[in-house]
Design a protein around this motif. Structure first.
Motif, PDB file in Angstrom:
ATOM      1  N   ASP A   1      66.494   9.306  17.939  1.00 21.46           N
ATOM      2  CA  ASP A   1      65.042   9.484  17.913  1.00 21.46           C
ATOM      3  C   ASP A   1      64.385   8.469  18.844  1.00 21.46           C
ATOM      4  O   ASP A   1      64.163   7.327  18.454  1.00 21.46           O
ATOM      5  N   GLU A   2      64.102   8.878  20.054  1.00 23.76           N
ATOM      6  CA  GLU A   2      63.498   8.012  21.073  1.00 23.76           C
ATOM      7  C   GLU A   2      64.195   6.668  21.161  1.00 23.76           C
ATOM      8  O   GLU A   2      63.563   5.619  21.038  1.00 23.76           O
TER       9      GLU A   2
ATOM     10  N   THR B   1      60.738  14.150  14.709  1.00 25.01           N
ATOM     11  CA  THR B   1      61.400  13.265  13.737  1.00 25.01           C
ATOM     12  C   THR B   1      61.690  14.024  12.444  1.00 25.01           C
ATOM     13  O   THR B   1      62.766  13.857  11.841  1.00 25.01           O
TER      14      THR B   1
ATOM     15  N   GLN C   1      63.681   5.909  15.198  1.00 25.16           N
ATOM     16  CA  GLN C   1      62.602   5.562  16.122  1.00 25.16           C
ATOM     17  C   GLN C   1      62.103   4.136  15.856  1.00 25.16           C
ATOM     18  O   GLN C   1      61.755   3.409  16.762  1.00 25.16           O
TER      19      GLN C   1
END
Ligand SMILES: Nc1ncnc2c1ncn2[C@@H]1O[C@H](COP(=O)(O)OP(=O)(O)OP(=O)(O)O)[C@@H](O)[C@H]1O
Ligand SMILES: [Mg+2]
Length: 266
Positions: free
Chosen positions: A171-172, A59, A95
């Motif tokens: 991010d994910e 991140t 995320q």
């Protein structure tokens, strides 16, 4: 290089450029070495996964590429220019969603365009298109607290797509969805990679997912965070997820990556 990316390069000779270059980037948070002298290339028209254990700086790296966080040393080059802050050529899917809790899905998706001064009717028309593309038609007027985690992630994805940035920092984006939805999202993502000559930088915890969707995988290790290895899986996405599960070549790569990471899993 995958077939789809090769087709891009044939059609657009400049597509071989590295859209994003990370050069010698270091970042500390107090005594924590979040990134140590990291260098990576992210080619245009390709999907690069960042894979590594929790806390290895994924991140942090995305935030530095986005210009939301300053590196202590080193530089990020996007399209030949050093990054000095956030810019319209990069879009971030966070995320933790980062939605506006008081605003509807429509307003949340249109928000990136609102920041860029796009007129209301135009931004809402665009937002509606991407809300449909990510499978949220009918939820335009819902609020974030009325949605599941997976649906909120899709709102974030629609917002990033609607601004039509050249670099997508993901991010994910699939972490909060069930396995079936994840499969659908993977197919949607791969369709975007095939159809849009963008640079996809994708964070995932799943080795299998990274091997399936990526043109290249950067394996990161923690303490201090660094690039352990770059792997270029052969084109498993062309075979389809259902056909690779017993593919010996696929299983070998998954095992090899697991061997690199297993000592770092807490
Ligand atoms: N704002 C902050 N202040 C202090 N330390 C931080 C901060 N943000 C991150 N860190 C630390 O920096 C390191 C890298 O964090 P980062 O969030 O980039 O990791 P990550 O790879 O994204 O982890 P995860 O897979 O859990 O999301 C970790 O040790 C984390 O504790
Ligand atoms: Mg993270």
């Amino acid at each position: 290089m995958s077939q789809t990316s090769q087709a891009f390069v044939d059609a657009h000779p400049s597509a071989q450029d590295n859209a994003v270059t990370v050069r010698g980037v270091s970042k500390n948070y107090g005594a924590v070495e979040a990134l140590k002298n990291m260098s990576l290339e992210f080619p245009r028209g390709q999907l690069t996964s960042l894979l590594g254990p929790s806390g290895c700086g994924k991140t942090t790296l995305l935030k530095i590429i986005a210009g939301l966080l300053k590196a202590d040393s080193g530089e990020i080059i996007v399209n030949g220019k050093a990054v000095t802050g956030p810019g319209p050529n990069r879009a971030f899917v966070f995320q933790d969603f980062a939605l506006l809790p008081w605003a509807s899905v429509l307003r949340n998706v249109a928000f990136g365009l609102e920041l860029r001064g796009v007129a209301k009717s135009e931004r809402e028309a665009k937002a509606e298109k991407y809300i449909k593309d990510v499978g949220l038609a009918g939820f335009e007027h819902s609020f974030p607290h009325e949605l599941s985690g997976g649906m909120r992630q899709r709102v974030g994805l629609a917002r990033a797509l609607s601004v039509d940035a050249q670099v997508l920092l993901l991010d994910e984006p699939f972490s909060a969805v069930d396995e079936q939805t994840r499969r659908k999202f993977q197919e949607d993502l791969l369709a975007l990679v095939a159809n849009e000559n963008k640079t996809f930088i994708f964070v995932t915890h799943s080795i299998e997912e990274a091997v399936y969707v990526s043109d290249q995988i950067a394996i990161l290790l923690p303490r201090p965070s660094r690039v352990h290895e770059i792997i270029r899986p052969s084109n498993f996405r062309a075979k389809g997820i259902d056909n690779i599960r017993r593919d010996p070549e696929y299983l070998d790569i998954v095992d090899e990556i697991w061997a690199s990471l297993r000592n770092y899993v807490e």
